[in-house]
Design a protein around this motif. Structure first.
Motif, mmCIF file in Angstrom:
data_model
loop_
_atom_site.group_PDB
_atom_site.id
_atom_site.type_symbol
_atom_site.label_atom_id
_atom_site.label_comp_id
_atom_site.label_asym_id
_atom_site.label_seq_id
_atom_site.Cartn_x
_atom_site.Cartn_y
_atom_site.Cartn_z
ATOM 1 N N VAL A 368 0.846 -1.190 0.000
ATOM 2 C CA VAL A 368 0.000 0.000 0.000
ATOM 3 C C VAL A 368 0.886 1.246 0.000
ATOM 4 O O VAL A 368 1.861 1.335 0.753
ATOM 5 C CB VAL A 368 -0.932 0.018 1.232
ATOM 6 C CG1 VAL A 368 -1.797 1.269 1.228
ATOM 7 C CG2 VAL A 368 -1.810 -1.227 1.247
ATOM 8 N N CYS A 369 0.537 2.202 -0.838
ATOM 9 C CA CYS A 369 1.311 3.434 -0.958
ATOM 10 C C CYS A 369 1.189 4.266 0.319
ATOM 11 O O CYS A 369 0.071 4.542 0.775
ATOM 12 C CB CYS A 369 0.824 4.235 -2.159
ATOM 13 S SG CYS A 369 1.678 5.829 -2.356
ATOM 14 N N PRO A 370 2.292 4.693 0.917
ATOM 15 C CA PRO A 370 2.225 5.512 2.132
ATOM 16 C C PRO A 370 1.736 6.933 1.867
ATOM 17 O O PRO A 370 1.332 7.636 2.804
ATOM 18 C CB PRO A 370 3.674 5.511 2.637
ATOM 19 C CG PRO A 370 4.500 5.284 1.411
ATOM 20 C CD PRO A 370 3.682 4.403 0.529
ATOM 21 N N GLU A 371 1.744 7.370 0.585
ATOM 22 C CA GLU A 371 1.342 8.734 0.260
ATOM 23 C C GLU A 371 -0.159 8.840 0.007
ATOM 24 O O GLU A 371 -0.846 9.681 0.587
ATOM 25 C CB GLU A 371 2.123 9.209 -0.977
ATOM 26 C CG GLU A 371 3.629 9.265 -0.779
ATOM 27 C CD GLU A 371 4.035 10.307 0.236
ATOM 28 O OE1 GLU A 371 3.302 11.318 0.387
ATOM 29 O OE2 GLU A 371 5.085 10.129 0.891
ATOM 30 N N CYS A 372 -0.686 7.960 -0.863
ATOM 31 C CA CYS A 372 -2.099 8.075 -1.241
ATOM 32 C C CYS A 372 -2.937 6.868 -0.826
ATOM 33 O O CYS A 372 -4.162 6.901 -0.967
ATOM 34 C CB CYS A 372 -2.220 8.284 -2.747
ATOM 35 S SG CYS A 372 -1.719 6.857 -3.733
ATOM 36 N N GLY A 373 -2.314 5.817 -0.345
ATOM 37 C CA GLY A 373 -3.060 4.632 0.059
ATOM 38 C C GLY A 373 -3.425 3.706 -1.079
ATOM 39 O O GLY A 373 -4.150 2.726 -0.871
ATOM 40 N N GLY A 374 -2.951 3.982 -2.283
ATOM 41 C CA GLY A 374 -3.251 3.137 -3.426
ATOM 42 C C GLY A 374 -2.351 1.916 -3.479
ATOM 43 O O GLY A 374 -1.362 1.810 -2.747
ATOM 44 N N PRO A 375 -2.673 0.953 -4.360
ATOM 45 C CA PRO A 375 -1.845 -0.252 -4.480
ATOM 46 C C PRO A 375 -0.509 0.057 -5.150
ATOM 47 O O PRO A 375 -0.418 0.895 -6.043
ATOM 48 C CB PRO A 375 -2.705 -1.177 -5.347
ATOM 49 C CG PRO A 375 -3.560 -0.244 -6.149
ATOM 50 C CD PRO A 375 -3.842 0.926 -5.260
ATOM 51 N N MET A 376 0.525 -0.636 -4.686
ATOM 52 C CA MET A 376 1.859 -0.484 -5.257
ATOM 53 C C MET A 376 2.266 -1.798 -5.904
ATOM 54 O O MET A 376 1.962 -2.884 -5.405
ATOM 55 C CB MET A 376 2.871 -0.089 -4.180
ATOM 56 C CG MET A 376 2.556 1.210 -3.457
ATOM 57 S SD MET A 376 3.882 1.742 -2.346
ATOM 58 C CE MET A 376 5.059 2.419 -3.521
ATOM 59 N N MET A 377 2.943 -1.683 -7.034
ATOM 60 C CA MET A 377 3.388 -2.858 -7.777
ATOM 61 C C MET A 377 4.910 -2.919 -7.754
ATOM 62 O O MET A 377 5.600 -1.903 -7.646
ATOM 63 C CB MET A 377 2.896 -2.787 -9.230
ATOM 64 C CG MET A 377 1.378 -2.678 -9.361
ATOM 65 S SD MET A 377 0.519 -4.134 -8.742
ATOM 66 C CE MET A 377 1.037 -5.338 -9.973
ATOM 67 N N ILE A 378 5.425 -4.141 -7.862
ATOM 68 C CA ILE A 378 6.876 -4.319 -7.914
ATOM 69 C C ILE A 378 7.368 -3.898 -9.289
ATOM 70 O O ILE A 378 6.967 -4.448 -10.315
ATOM 71 C CB ILE A 378 7.253 -5.787 -7.628
ATOM 72 C CG1 ILE A 378 6.827 -6.172 -6.203
ATOM 73 C CG2 ILE A 378 8.749 -6.001 -7.814
ATOM 74 C CD1 ILE A 378 7.109 -7.612 -5.851
ATOM 75 N N ASN A 379 8.260 -2.916 -9.295
ATOM 76 C CA ASN A 379 8.763 -2.354 -10.544
ATOM 77 C C ASN A 379 10.123 -2.923 -10.924
ATOM 78 O O ASN A 379 10.460 -3.017 -12.100
ATOM 79 C CB ASN A 379 8.849 -0.833 -10.436
ATOM 80 C CG ASN A 379 9.052 -0.161 -11.776
ATOM 81 O OD1 ASN A 379 8.398 -0.521 -12.754
ATOM 82 N ND2 ASN A 379 9.966 0.803 -11.829
ATOM 83 N N GLU A 380 10.906 -3.317 -9.903
ATOM 84 C CA GLU A 380 12.249 -3.826 -10.166
ATOM 85 C C GLU A 380 12.697 -4.693 -8.998
ATOM 86 O O GLU A 380 12.372 -4.418 -7.845
ATOM 87 C CB GLU A 380 13.225 -2.658 -10.352
ATOM 88 C CG GLU A 380 14.643 -3.072 -10.704
ATOM 89 C CD GLU A 380 15.567 -1.879 -10.889
ATOM 90 O OE1 GLU A 380 16.789 -2.100 -10.964
ATOM 91 O OE2 GLU A 380 15.051 -0.741 -10.941
ATOM 92 N N ILE A 381 13.435 -5.753 -9.302
ATOM 93 C CA ILE A 381 13.971 -6.657 -8.292
ATOM 94 C C ILE A 381 15.426 -6.312 -8.029
ATOM 95 O O ILE A 381 16.219 -6.145 -8.963
ATOM 96 C CB ILE A 381 13.856 -8.129 -8.741
ATOM 97 C CG1 ILE A 381 12.391 -8.500 -8.979
ATOM 98 C CG2 ILE A 381 14.478 -9.058 -7.699
ATOM 99 C CD1 ILE A 381 11.540 -8.475 -7.738
ATOM 100 N N LEU A 382 15.781 -6.176 -6.771
ATOM 101 C CA LEU A 382 17.161 -5.912 -6.365
ATOM 102 C C LEU A 382 17.805 -7.220 -5.938
ATOM 103 O O LEU A 382 17.330 -7.889 -5.015
ATOM 104 C CB LEU A 382 17.200 -4.898 -5.220
ATOM 105 C CG LEU A 382 16.517 -3.550 -5.492
ATOM 106 C CD1 LEU A 382 16.553 -2.665 -4.247
ATOM 107 C CD2 LEU A 382 17.183 -2.836 -6.666
ATOM 108 N N ILE A 383 18.890 -7.590 -6.585
ATOM 109 C CA ILE A 383 19.548 -8.861 -6.327
ATOM 110 C C ILE A 383 20.374 -8.780 -5.047
ATOM 111 O O ILE A 383 21.025 -7.765 -4.768
ATOM 112 C CB ILE A 383 20.439 -9.274 -7.508
ATOM 113 C CG1 ILE A 383 19.608 -9.300 -8.802
ATOM 114 C CG2 ILE A 383 21.070 -10.636 -7.257
ATOM 115 C CD1 ILE A 383 18.457 -10.266 -8.775
ATOM 116 N N SER A 384 20.342 -9.855 -4.279
ATOM 117 C CA SER A 384 21.129 -9.912 -3.048
ATOM 118 C C SER A 384 22.617 -9.840 -3.355
ATOM 119 O O SER A 384 23.097 -10.400 -4.346
ATOM 120 C CB SER A 384 20.815 -11.203 -2.292
ATOM 121 O OG SER A 384 21.696 -11.378 -1.207
ATOM 122 N N GLN A 385 23.360 -9.143 -2.501
ATOM 123 C CA GLN A 385 24.804 -9.021 -2.678
ATOM 124 C C GLN A 385 25.554 -10.216 -2.115
ATOM 125 O O GLN A 385 26.760 -10.359 -2.342
ATOM 126 C CB GLN A 385 25.304 -7.732 -2.006
ATOM 127 C CG GLN A 385 24.724 -6.465 -2.596
ATOM 128 C CD GLN A 385 25.205 -5.223 -1.877
ATOM 129 O OE1 GLN A 385 26.098 -5.280 -1.043
ATOM 130 N NE2 GLN A 385 24.611 -4.087 -2.211
#
Length: 397
Positions: A368-385
């Motif tokens: 959930v978006c902390p700014e507007c309360g709307g749904p958030m989607m995963i845009n990019e995956i960060l690989i573990s170091q």
């Protein structure tokens, strides 16, 4: 959820490496793993994902958790999942809270023999309850108990004890009746204490005879069998603490209370006050004070604070939450069905018509978006170091 001003991870990041260098060769692999997990928890080291709000296009980076059971930040979600799984076991009866504690002399030996002596503590406490509860002179019923191991006091000293939650009654010997205890009274504490002491010392001596115990430092002379037997003698006369608290205010409060115990670590981030070159200051409880102001602050130097925290690292694979009697994993479902029938409790089962396509279940968005309360989607995956560990090499002669 706002981040606390000070966390255990901050203390490990600032002073952990110095502590490791100072105590090199005297730190177990399990303790090193705990420190590493807490230091890297919810940082870019473990990877994560970038979230993007579909409404206001707000972006947020969410890093992965370490999921280590000693990490203060990873226990809230685990406690919630555990509580949801245990709700089905609640019965409409009074529940009682009991505490079984090892004396100081035994606790000192238990630090070097955690798997054996912590395991004995849980098993013997359960055997004590089931034996006294099954005695026809007491209750004459088969009980069900959930035990949770704690190894610390408020000041993070080594203080092994178990918390037990028991329904106020059990199944009769023939399994055809529910036997309730007296209102406000479960079982005599003095009788529980005597049996708990005898059983534990008997099984501890058997563990000694099977060479399952290790001795170090001041306890090294106890390797001699005569000295070990002499060491046991005063423990047979000492009072062992078994404490029974008042029954809970209704069954709904039981597991909500217990879930705070099941996934608690030696100290939570909320108790930390400050950390500087002089040491770590945290809030703790003064159990000797009888007034309302039982809480005070304590300051330990950074080295001692880390040492006390790591005192409570559990052996790998050790189960600190265990169920016995009626709710033991082997026959829990069948026993609960039988008990509900005897108590005339109807289990709520969702009707199939509520699950058809005409009435789909509304699913809430995971992020959930902390700014507007709307749904958030995963845009990019960060690989573990962290690089994956290779399998151990086989030595060739």
């Amino acid at each position: 959820m706002t981040r606390p001003q000070l966390e255990i991870a901050d203390i490990f990041r600032h002073h952990g490496q110095q502590w490791r260098d100072t105590h090199q060769g005297h730190v177990s692999l399990s303790q090193l793993k705990v420190m590493s997990a807490i230091e890297n928890c919810r940082t870019q080291v473990l990877g994560g994902h970038i979230l993007r709000c579909q409404a206001c296009e707000h972006t947020h980076i969410s890093y992965n958790s370490c999921r280590n059971r000693h990490c203060p930040k990873c226990q809230a979600s685990s406690a919630k999942r555990w509580l949801e799984a245990r709700q089905a076991q609640l019965l409409p009866v009074d529940y009682y809270h009991l505490v079984f504690t090892l004396p100081k002399e035994v606790a000192n030996l238990a630090y070097y023999n955690k798997s054996v002596m912590y395991g004995l503590l849980l098993k013997v406490a359960a055997e004590t309850l089931l034996t006294i509860g099954g005695d026809v002179k007491r209750l004459g019923a088969k009980l069900g108990v959930t035990f949770v191991l704690h190894t610390w006091g408020s000041a993070m000293t080594h203080h092994p004890h178990v918390h037990g939650i028991v329904p106020g009654g059990g199944l009769s010997a023939d399994g055809e009746h529910w036997v309730s205890c007296k209102s406000g009274f479960f079982l005599p504490v003095r009788v529980l204490s005597r049996l708990f002491r005898r059983l534990y010392l008997e099984k501890l001596y058997l563990a000694y005879q099977s060479n399952s115990l290790m001795f170090f430092g001041r306890d090294k002379p106890l390797e001699d069998e005569k000295l070990f037997a002499k060491w046991l003698n005063p423990l047979r006369k000492k009072e062992w603490v078994v404490y029974a608290k008042r029954p809970f205010a209704g069954p709904k409060a039981v597991f909500a209370y217990l879930s705070r115990y099941t996934h608690r670590v030696a100290i939570s981030n909320s108790r930390l006050v400050k950390c500087d070159c002089n040491g770590v200051t945290f809030r703790c409880k003064n159990y000797r004070a009888k007034t309302a102001s039982r809480y005070r602050t304590m300051t330990l130097d950074n080295d001692e604070f880390i040492r006390r925290f790591l005192l409570h690292t559990l052996p790998s694979g050790f189960h600190r939450i265990r169920h016995y009697g009626l709710i033991a994993n082997t026959g829990c479902k069948q026993n609960l069905v039988k008990v509900r029938q005897l108590l005339n409790v109807i289990e709520v089962i969702p009707e199939t018509k509520d699950l058809v396509e005409e009435k789909p279940i509304k699913q809430e968005p995971i992020f959930v978006c902390p700014e507007c309360g709307g749904p958030m989607m995963i845009n990019e995956i960060l690989i573990s170091q962290l690089k994956p560990r290779a399998p151990p090499m086989k030595l060739v002669n």
